[in-house]
Every structure is written in structure tokens, then in C-alpha cells.
Design a protein around this motif. Structure first.
Motif, short mmCIF file in Angstrom:
data_model
loop_
_atom_site.label_atom_id
_atom_site.label_comp_id
_atom_site.label_asym_id
_atom_site.label_seq_id
_atom_site.Cartn_x
_atom_site.Cartn_y
_atom_site.Cartn_z
N ASP A 1 -38.70 -26.15 38.72
CA ASP A 1 -39.97 -26.79 39.03
C ASP A 1 -41.08 -26.37 38.09
O ASP A 1 -42.26 -26.53 38.37
N ASP A 2 -40.67 -25.79 36.95
CA ASP A 2 -41.62 -25.38 35.89
C ASP A 2 -42.48 -24.17 36.26
O ASP A 2 -43.46 -23.90 35.58
N TRP B 1 -35.19 -14.58 45.13
CA TRP B 1 -35.95 -13.35 45.40
C TRP B 1 -36.96 -13.09 44.29
O TRP B 1 -38.11 -12.71 44.55
N LEU B 2 -36.55 -13.26 43.03
CA LEU B 2 -37.48 -13.06 41.92
C LEU B 2 -38.66 -14.03 41.99
O LEU B 2 -39.80 -13.64 41.71
N LEU B 3 -38.40 -15.27 42.39
CA LEU B 3 -39.48 -16.24 42.51
C LEU B 3 -40.51 -15.79 43.55
O LEU B 3 -41.72 -15.89 43.33
N ASP B 4 -40.02 -15.26 44.66
CA ASP B 4 -40.92 -14.83 45.74
C ASP B 4 -41.66 -13.54 45.41
O ASP B 4 -42.74 -13.29 45.96
N HIS B 5 -41.10 -12.72 44.53
CA HIS B 5 -41.67 -11.39 44.26
C HIS B 5 -42.19 -11.25 42.84
O HIS B 5 -42.44 -10.14 42.38
N ARG B 6 -42.36 -12.34 42.14
CA ARG B 6 -42.78 -12.26 40.73
C ARG B 6 -44.13 -11.54 40.60
O ARG B 6 -45.01 -11.70 41.46
N PRO B 7 -44.28 -10.75 39.52
CA PRO B 7 -45.54 -10.04 39.30
C PRO B 7 -46.73 -11.00 39.26
O PRO B 7 -46.65 -12.09 38.69
N MET C 1 -32.51 -26.77 35.96
CA MET C 1 -31.84 -25.67 35.28
C MET C 1 -32.82 -24.53 35.04
O MET C 1 -33.94 -24.75 34.59
N THR C 2 -32.40 -23.31 35.38
CA THR C 2 -33.24 -22.13 35.17
C THR C 2 -33.02 -21.58 33.77
O THR C 2 -31.88 -21.36 33.36
N LEU C 3 -34.13 -21.38 33.05
CA LEU C 3 -34.06 -20.84 31.70
C LEU C 3 -34.51 -19.39 31.70
O LEU C 3 -35.53 -19.04 32.30
N VAL C 4 -33.75 -18.53 31.01
CA VAL C 4 -34.04 -17.10 30.97
C VAL C 4 -34.09 -16.65 29.52
O VAL C 4 -33.20 -16.99 28.72
N THR C 5 -35.14 -15.88 29.18
CA THR C 5 -35.30 -15.36 27.83
C THR C 5 -35.61 -13.88 27.88
O THR C 5 -36.48 -13.44 28.65
N ASN C 6 -34.90 -13.09 27.06
CA ASN C 6 -35.21 -11.67 26.93
C ASN C 6 -36.19 -11.52 25.76
O ASN C 6 -35.81 -11.66 24.60
N ASP C 7 -37.44 -11.25 26.08
CA ASP C 7 -38.52 -11.23 25.08
C ASP C 7 -38.76 -9.79 24.63
O ASP C 7 -39.51 -9.05 25.27
N ALA C 8 -38.15 -9.39 23.53
CA ALA C 8 -38.28 -8.01 23.05
C ALA C 8 -39.70 -7.70 22.61
O ALA C 8 -40.17 -6.56 22.74
N ALA C 9 -40.40 -8.70 22.07
CA ALA C 9 -41.76 -8.45 21.58
C ALA C 9 -42.70 -8.07 22.72
O ALA C 9 -43.59 -7.23 22.56
N ARG C 10 -42.50 -8.68 23.89
CA ARG C 10 -43.37 -8.40 25.03
C ARG C 10 -42.76 -7.39 26.01
O ARG C 10 -43.42 -6.97 26.97
#
Length: 386
Positions: free
Chosen positions: A19-20, A85-91, A1-10
Motif C-alpha cells: 500500500d506504499d 508486526w513491523l508495520l505496526d511497530h515501525r519507528p 509485493m513488499t520491497l526490502v532494501t538493505n541501505d548500508a549508507a543509512r
């Protein structure tokens, strides 16, 4: 399961895959790379970053069937990113590049037999053979094509199979033979010490192609050395000398009746990670050193150390090209030269051209992409994968 968080502080969205693998995507990066902001045909970015505020942020973030959805605050817009795509292009992760072939340094002990070879007909007819040869040439910085037809354009046809030929003040192609009133040592029968071509150019030519049409004279053996091996040995032996040659730009200049082309650059060029990517060594067209007086003595000491390596048999491969052979080498890495020859004993004629690194690497990427696409479309390959 993919977990997504919108981190306003960062000021970012954090995505954690099954796969962690965890990555942070800054809001500005996500807005700038929204898939809808790229032209559907050209793939070029059409989104104007200044059309949104510097403080743009998503007010809602969620995942829907493998797609990251972001609803932007104050905009009537929802971005949709494929999670793969995000996995392949992550910063922080460089994009996969089929042309990113690490250098393998070599020294004289490989001998002429250690230089990679390929057949001209194979390279001209098979994309896979072409890609294999390009990869080997990129890795070693040098290779030999065998079995060329006995015509001037045969070698240039191989070069054009890769991309556009690079034109210089010597023309798009050039004949390397002894001639009257030469404007370059290559056009004499004299010894030609190891060097790289045209460091006086704003963009130093990339790969050089030298097709041997005739080599019947006594002498005239070709010499090659790996500039990366020399530079790395110098770094290990004398860090100060390496530092001077890789940080101080010196002038290079070529002039004749019609041209006066000058540029400044270090002899050893490094990438952002400190790896040697280019050697610019040509004592014949190096200008008058004009660094500050208190650096001159130390620089000459460093320069002489590298020059001594170009004369050391430890690094040099000697070979005598035969008719129908073409040596191809990275002019920004491999140094080349020639023994003197006696033109009265036979004809010596090589025909050459350049193809820049950008063209060379582009062809590698395109062929790799096309071959991968063809494999996906092949039903037998799909069944084997399943």
C-alpha cells in the motif's frame, strides 16, 4: 509485493509495503527487537544489547512468505520478523493503545446532567459495560456510578474491579465527614474550594472514588471543574501566565503529627507534545513560593489568574450526591470541592479511595484485548467478517 532494501549508507533496512507505506528500520533497532530475544512466557526482553557490537549489521536481507529475514554479520544468528508486526511497530509510529483516549474539555454549561453515568450492577457484571464506562471517564475526567448498595465497601468494590487501591497517609480508604480534631479541611463542615488532592505526593493519586452513603445535611453540594479547560483557556488568553505555571515547579507540603510529605512540581503539567496532562492545584497545601525574586511578581500574577478561574461559575458544575451514587474523577485533571454544610441538620458521609492512572489504563487495555480475542474465537463473528 513488499520491497526490502538493505541501505548500508543509512545503516538501516527499508521496507515498502504493497500500500506504499514505507519505513526505515535502523540496524540496531532490528537487532535489539529480534523476536528470539524475548522470553517466551513473560514477553520480557532477555537479549543483552551489549552482547553484540555497536556496529552490528545484517549481511543478507530477504523476505520469505511474509517474514523479513536478516542474517547478521559475524554472528551465527538469523532474525525473523513478521512484516505485519513491523508495520505496526515501525519507528516513528506510536504503538496502538486502547487506553489512549483523547480528553474532551468541558465547562459548567454541561450541568450535572451532562456528567456521564453508569449503573453499578452493569459495571460489576459486564466487561463491555466496564470498558465503556472507563473510556467515558477517561475522556471526560469524571463520571457517576448509580445504584450502589448501602454499605461502605460497595464503592470500593467497583474500584477494585479496576485494580489495586492506592494507599496514602490518609489510609487505603477514607471517610469524608465532619469529625473532631481534623487534620484536613475535608474532615470539617467548612467550604472546600476547588482543588486537586495531594500534589505534595511524589506520585499524585490518579482517579478518586467518592461513594455517597448519606447526604442529608443542609448544604454540602459537591463542585467540579475541568482543569484542562481552565488551562487551555489561560493559554489562549495569556501565554506568559500559562508558560510560568507550566514551567516553574512550586513546593507542596502536607504535615501533621505523624507526616511531613513534600514535593515540587508545576501547577500545569504538559506532555512532550505540549498538551495539558495534569493539573496540580491546591492553594491550601502549596508551600512558600521560593522561585527567584525577579520572577515572584509575574508568577503571582499568573497564579491569581488561574485561581480566579476556579471561582468563575463559567467552569463549575454543582451537584448534590445522593445515597447510592459515587462520583469518580481524574484527580490529576478534575478539580473538586464542596459547599459548606450544617451538620446539625443531617448526616453527611462519603467514603473514598484512589486508583492510580496506571491501574485504570491497564484495565482498559486488558479488557479491550480480551474482548477482541473473544470476538476472534467466536465462529459467528468470524463468519460475519468473512
Amino acid at each position: 509485493m513488499t520491497l526490502v532494501t538493505n541501505d548500508a549508507a543509512r545503516g538501516c533496512v527499508t521496507v515498502r509495503w504493497n500500500d506504499d507505506v514505507c519505513a526505515q528500520f535502523p540496524w540496531a533497532w532490528l537487532r535489539d527487537n529480534c523476536p528470539s530475544g524475548f522470553h517466551p512466557d513473560t514477553g520480557e526482553r532477555s537479549f543483552d544489547l551489549l552482547s553484540v557490537g555497536a556496529d552490528c549489521q545484517p549481511q543478507n536481507v530477504w523476505v520469505n512468505d511474509g517474514v523479513l529475514m536478516l542474517e547478521w554479520l559475524g554472528e551465527n544468528h538469523i532474525s525473523q520478523f513478521d512484516l505485519g508486526w513491523l508495520l505496526d511497530h515501525r519507528p516513528g509510529k506510536a504503538m496502538d493503545d486502547p487506553a489512549d483516549i483523547p480528553y474532551v474539555a468541558w465547562r459548567g454549561d454541561i450541568g450535572a446532567q451532562g456528567i456521564p453515568r453508569a449503573n453499578a450492577q452493569d459495571v460489576m457484571q459486564s466487561d463491555q459495560a466496564l470498558l465503556d464506562w472507563l473510556r467515558e471517564t477517561r475522556q471526560s475526567g469524571i463520571s457517576i456510578i448509580e445504584g450502589l448498595e448501602d454499605r461502605i465497601d460497595a464503592g470500593m468494590d467497583v474500584a477494585r474491579r479496576i485494580g489495586f487501591l492506592r494507599e496514602t497517609n490518609f489510609g487505603t480508604t477514607f471517610a469524608v465527614k465532619s469529625m473532631p480534631n481534623p487534620n484536613n479541611l475535608a474532615y470539617t463542615s467548612d467550604v472546600l474550594p476547588l482543588h486537586t488532592d495531594l500534589p505534595n505526593q511524589e506520585l499524585v493519586p490518579g482517579f478518586q472514588f467518592l461513594h455517597c452513603l448519606a447526604n442529608e445535611a443542609v448544604g454540602g453540594e459537591s463542585t467540579f471543574a475541568d482543569g484542562v479547560a481552565m488551562a487551555e483557556d489561560l493559554r489562549a488568553e495569556d501565554a506568559e501566565a500559562f508558560g510560568l505555571l507550566s514551567t516553574i515547579a512550586i513546593p507542596f507540603r502536607f504535615q501533621d503529627a505523624n507526616t511531613d510529605i513534600r514535593w515540587r512540581r508545576p501547577v500545569i503539567v504538559l506532555d512532550d507534545g505540549g498538551q495539558v496532562t495534569q493539573i496540580c492545584y491546591n492553594a491550601h497545601i502549596a508551600g512558600v513560593f521560593d522561585m527567584e525574586p525577579d520572577v515572584v511578581a509575574a508568577y503571582y500574577r499568573a497564579y491569581r489568574k488561574l485561581m480566579a478561574k476556579t471561582r468563575d461559575p463559567k467552569y463549575v458544575v454543582n451537584l448534590k450526591l445522593r445515597g447510592g451514587e459515587m462520583v469518580v474523577f481524574d484527580n490529576r485533571r478534575a478539580l473538586h470541592g464542596r459547599a459548606s454544610f450544617d451538620p446539625s441538620t443531617g448526616f453527611r458521609h462519603l467514603h473514598g479511595c484512589y486508583v492510580d492512572r496506571g491501574e485504570f489504563e491497564s484495565r482498559m487495555r486488558v479488557i479491550a484485548r480480551n474482548l477482541a480475542d473473544a470476538q476472534k474465537d467466536d465462529p459467528t463473528e468470524r463468519l460475519a467478517a468473512e
